[in-house]
Design an enzyme around this catalytic site. Structure first.
Site, PDB file in Angstrom:
ATOM      1  N   HIS A 271      45.476  38.285  35.470  1.00 40.99           N
ATOM      2  CA  HIS A 271      44.116  38.824  35.405  1.00 40.99           C
ATOM      3  C   HIS A 271      43.219  37.830  34.688  1.00 40.99           C
ATOM      4  CE1 HIS A 271      40.740  41.531  34.692  1.00 40.99           C
ATOM      5  NE2 HIS A 271      41.268  42.265  35.653  1.00 40.99           N
ATOM      6  N   ASP A 328      46.627  46.616  40.206  1.00 39.17           N
ATOM      7  CA  ASP A 328      47.091  46.722  41.598  1.00 39.17           C
ATOM      8  C   ASP A 328      48.600  46.788  41.724  1.00 39.17           C
ATOM      9  OD1 ASP A 328      44.394  44.557  42.351  1.00 39.17           O
ATOM     10  OD2 ASP A 328      44.576  46.658  42.937  1.00 39.17           O
TER      11      ASP A 328
HETATM   12  C1  SDX Z   1      41.739  42.843  40.459  1.00 39.92           C
HETATM   13  O1  SDX Z   1      38.285  40.757  37.629  1.00 39.92           O
HETATM   14  C2  SDX Z   1      38.682  41.991  37.640  1.00 39.92           C
HETATM   15  O2  SDX Z   1      38.450  42.760  36.734  1.00 39.92           O
HETATM   16  C3  SDX Z   1      39.440  42.393  38.887  1.00 39.92           C
HETATM   17  C4  SDX Z   1      40.052  43.792  38.853  1.00 39.92           C
HETATM   18  C5  SDX Z   1      38.981  44.856  38.866  1.00 39.92           C
HETATM   19  O3  SDX Z   1      39.256  45.958  38.368  1.00 39.92           O
HETATM   20  O4  SDX Z   1      37.911  44.628  39.489  1.00 39.92           O
HETATM   21  O5  SDX Z   1      40.811  43.931  37.681  1.00 39.92           O
HETATM   22  C6  SDX Z   1      40.933  44.049  40.072  1.00 39.92           C
HETATM   23  O6  SDX Z   1      41.307  42.094  41.282  1.00 39.92           O
HETATM   24  C7  SDX Z   1      43.064  42.595  39.770  1.00 39.92           C
HETATM   25  C8  SDX Z   1      43.732  41.247  40.211  1.00 39.92           C
HETATM   26  C9  SDX Z   1      44.430  41.448  41.566  1.00 39.92           C
HETATM   27  N1  SDX Z   1      44.890  40.176  42.094  1.00 39.92           N
HETATM   28  C10 SDX Z   1      46.202  39.837  42.164  1.00 39.92           C
HETATM   29  O7  SDX Z   1      47.100  40.524  41.705  1.00 39.92           O
HETATM   30  C11 SDX Z   1      46.491  38.539  42.904  1.00 39.92           C
HETATM   31  C12 SDX Z   1      47.433  37.659  42.067  1.00 39.92           C
HETATM   32  N2  SDX Z   1      46.729  37.294  40.861  1.00 39.92           N
HETATM   33  C13 SDX Z   1      46.118  35.975  40.838  1.00 39.92           C
HETATM   34  O8  SDX Z   1      45.635  35.489  42.030  1.00 39.92           O
HETATM   35  C14 SDX Z   1      45.288  35.702  39.591  1.00 39.92           C
HETATM   36  O9  SDX Z   1      46.054  36.056  38.503  1.00 39.92           O
HETATM   37  C15 SDX Z   1      43.914  36.317  39.466  1.00 39.92           C
HETATM   38  C16 SDX Z   1      43.087  36.093  40.676  1.00 39.92           C
HETATM   39  C17 SDX Z   1      44.013  37.782  39.198  1.00 39.92           C
HETATM   40  C18 SDX Z   1      43.229  35.671  38.249  1.00 39.92           C
HETATM   41  O10 SDX Z   1      43.024  34.360  38.564  1.00 39.92           O
HETATM   42  P1  SDX Z   1      42.439  33.296  37.495  1.00 39.92           P
HETATM   43  O11 SDX Z   1      41.975  33.984  36.261  1.00 39.92           O
HETATM   44  O12 SDX Z   1      41.483  32.423  38.248  1.00 39.92           O
HETATM   45  O13 SDX Z   1      43.722  32.496  37.066  1.00 39.92           O
HETATM   46  P2  SDX Z   1      44.202  31.150  37.764  1.00 39.92           P
HETATM   47  O14 SDX Z   1      44.249  31.343  39.251  1.00 39.92           O
HETATM   48  O15 SDX Z   1      43.395  30.028  37.206  1.00 39.92           O
HETATM   49  O16 SDX Z   1      45.701  31.066  37.232  1.00 39.92           O
HETATM   50  C19 SDX Z   1      46.021  30.507  35.953  1.00 39.92           C
HETATM   51  C20 SDX Z   1      47.451  29.993  36.097  1.00 39.92           C
HETATM   52  C21 SDX Z   1      47.632  29.045  37.293  1.00 39.92           C
HETATM   53  O17 SDX Z   1      48.743  28.216  37.025  1.00 39.92           O
HETATM   54  P3  SDX Z   1      48.465  26.695  36.426  1.00 39.92           P
HETATM   55  O18 SDX Z   1      47.571  26.014  37.444  1.00 39.92           O
HETATM   56  O19 SDX Z   1      47.800  26.918  35.080  1.00 39.92           O
HETATM   57  O20 SDX Z   1      49.855  26.078  36.340  1.00 39.92           O
HETATM   58  O21 SDX Z   1      48.340  31.081  36.350  1.00 39.92           O
HETATM   59  C22 SDX Z   1      48.904  30.951  37.662  1.00 39.92           C
HETATM   60  C23 SDX Z   1      48.037  29.969  38.410  1.00 39.92           C
HETATM   61  O22 SDX Z   1      48.786  29.289  39.432  1.00 39.92           O
HETATM   62  N3  SDX Z   1      48.870  32.288  38.251  1.00 39.92           N
HETATM   63  C24 SDX Z   1      49.859  32.831  38.967  1.00 39.92           C
HETATM   64  C25 SDX Z   1      49.432  34.132  39.259  1.00 39.92           C
HETATM   65  N4  SDX Z   1      48.211  34.336  38.728  1.00 39.92           N
HETATM   66  C26 SDX Z   1      47.860  33.201  38.114  1.00 39.92           C
HETATM   67  N5  SDX Z   1      51.052  32.336  39.365  1.00 39.92           N
HETATM   68  C27 SDX Z   1      51.837  33.192  40.106  1.00 39.92           C
HETATM   69  N6  SDX Z   1      51.495  34.458  40.411  1.00 39.92           N
HETATM   70  C28 SDX Z   1      50.306  34.962  40.006  1.00 39.92           C
HETATM   71  N7  SDX Z   1      49.963  36.226  40.322  1.00 39.92           N
END
Ligand code: SDX
Length: 392
Positions: A271, A328
């Site tokens: 998140h 989710d």
């Molecule tokens: C919602 O914003 C909100 O409030 C949203 C929400 C709402 O109520 O409106 O809460 C609802 O959308 C919840 C999130 C649902 N999405 C997912 O579950 C999809 C999987 N999650 C990711 O795509 C991600 O965690 C996000 C999109 C939720 C957050 O993305 P960020 O903050 O941009 O984080 P990032 O992509 O920069 O990741 C940071 C690191 C990265 O690794 P490094 O490059 O530092 O090595 O963490 C890794 C990412 O690759 N990472 C994950 C991951 N999420 C982040 N690696 C594996 N699996 C994951 N789920």
């Protein structure tokens, strides 16, 4: 440079507005709507009460809530011609695409909803969409299921009425189920608002051009559809099903999620704001056990989900990046136990988020926020002379 010297991709460190609606503390896992703790609201309020709180800023009196519900019911009719638009979709159309289209289509049938200059006009636009959106959501489901499109029963509560529109038999038979109503009330409350997330920021920026409420909501529905946002609840179930098909091999999927060359992410984890735990996920996880027990549903997927959470919380890749289950991760398990198909999961998120989008849009318009128009750092070509096509 084109105006600025630094950019903030994804607006990770940019505040877009001041807001009095929802408070999040990502470190402490705190979520409050208008100052009320989400744990209290999920436990003690119903969804329409929380919708009123988000939109108007105070918990309603009994009379205020009854009037709000009556005004919504009075506006729940959807013009029969909207069914012709729905008819045009193939059964396989994703409910989120259907909902964003029909929400936009509603403008043509409710042209006055674009004017929100007076409190009365704003209120009318709000009760119209609060009345019509559950109908459109239920119709999107029934279209896929090949069931007749109809209405529920205004004498029922808001959530019970929606469940009747969804699940009543073709002969009209429907029996209210308190377990389902309570479960859905809780889930919709937990999804109702979340400050400046992607879809809410979309609703605000579209509305900042003074596009109408329905047009702004249609844009928000499309933003929520993405698998990185609301679409994650569908992607979680598809991931858990794949793990089950694979003999419950969670380690393989965790390895995929850690492999930078693989675009696969552990859906339902991580998140932007919560860096300890998502308080909503905690509540939904407990509710999943309760609802499945109450419904007498045995779903191996729940155990796979709990196993995946356990393993991820012991794995340094996820712990170092503070990746915990989000809203989710467990929600779809409850939707499925309620008989809601996976393609409808994100539509259920939209139904829950509707009052939050409305509240944020109303606040943006009433605070007379300027049109959203960020700058950029230009990295393209310098000035070039035009070359005739014969010389290219
Ligand atoms: C919602 O914003 C909100 O409030 C949203 C929400 C709402 O109520 O409106 O809460 C609802 O959308 C919840 C999130 C649902 N999405 C997912 O579950 C999809 C999987 N999650 C990711 O795509 C991600 O965690 C996000 C999109 C939720 C957050 O993305 P960020 O903050 O941009 O984080 P990032 O992509 O920069 O990741 C940071 C690191 C990265 O690794 P490094 O490059 O530092 O090595 O963490 C890794 C990412 O690759 N990472 C994950 C991951 N999420 C982040 N690696 C594996 N699996 C994951 N789920």
């Amino acid at each position: 440079t084109g105006g600025v010297t630094t950019i903030d991709p994804g607006y990770k460190n940019t505040g877009s507005c001041e807001s009095a609606i929802t408070f999040l503390d990502g470190e402490k896992g705190i979520l409050r709507y208008r100052g009320y703790a989400i744990e209290d609201l999920a436990d003690k309020a119903d969804f329409l009460e929380v919708a009123y709180l988000l939109i108007f800023g105070e918990l309603p009196t009994k009379e205020q809530l009854e009037k709000f519900h009556d005004d919504i019911n009075a506006q729940s009719h959807v013009d029969e011609d909207v069914k012709k638009i729905l008819d045009g979709f193939p059964k396989s159309a994703h409910p989120m695409g259907v909902l964003s289209s029909l929400t936009s289509a509603l403008i043509a049938f409710n042209p006055s909803s674009v004017n929100v200059d007076s409190d009365e006009e704003m209120y009318n636009a709000i009760v119209r969409i609060m009345g019509k959106f559950p109908v459109l959501t239920a119709w999107a489901y029934r279209k896929r299921a090949g069931l007749p499109l109809d209405y529920g029963d205004d004498s029922l509560g808001y959530v019970d009425n929606f469940l009747k529109m969804m699940f009543k038999k073709p002969n009209g038979e429907y029996t209210s189920n308190k377990i389902l109503v309570n479960a859905l009330d809780k889930l919709l409350i937990l999804h109702a608002d979340h400050e400046q997330n992607c879809s809410t920021s979309t609703v605000r920026i579209v509305g900042s051009s003074h596009a109408g409420l329905f047009a702004s909501l249609s844009a928000g529905i499309n933003a929520l559809w993405g698998p990185l946002h609301g679409g994650a609840n569908q992607a979680v179930l598809e991931m858990l099903e794949a793990i089950k098909e694979d003999g419950g091999d969670t380690k393989k999927y965790m390895a995929k999620a850690k492999d930078k060359s693989d675009p696969f992410r552990l859906m339902g984890f991580g998140h932007r704001v919560y860096k300890n735990f998502d308080p909503r996920a905690k509540i939904i996880k407990v509710a999943a056990d309760d609802v499945l027990n109450d419904l007498g549903v045995e779903d191996p997927i729940l155990d796979i989900a709990k196993g995946l959470e356990r393993e991820a919380l012991e794995d340094s890749y996820f712990v170092d990046r503070k990746l915990y289950p989000n809203v989710d991760f467990y929600s779809g398990i409850i939707y499925r136990a309620m008989g809601i198909p996976v393609e409808m999961f994100t539509a259920m998120f939209a139904l829950g988020r509707l009052p939050g989008w409305i509240a944020q849009w109303k606040e943006m318009r009433q605070r007379k926020e300027p049109i959203g128009r960020p700058r950029q750092v230009y990295i393209g070509e310098n000035l070039r002379d035009f070359k005739d096509i014969t010389k290219r």
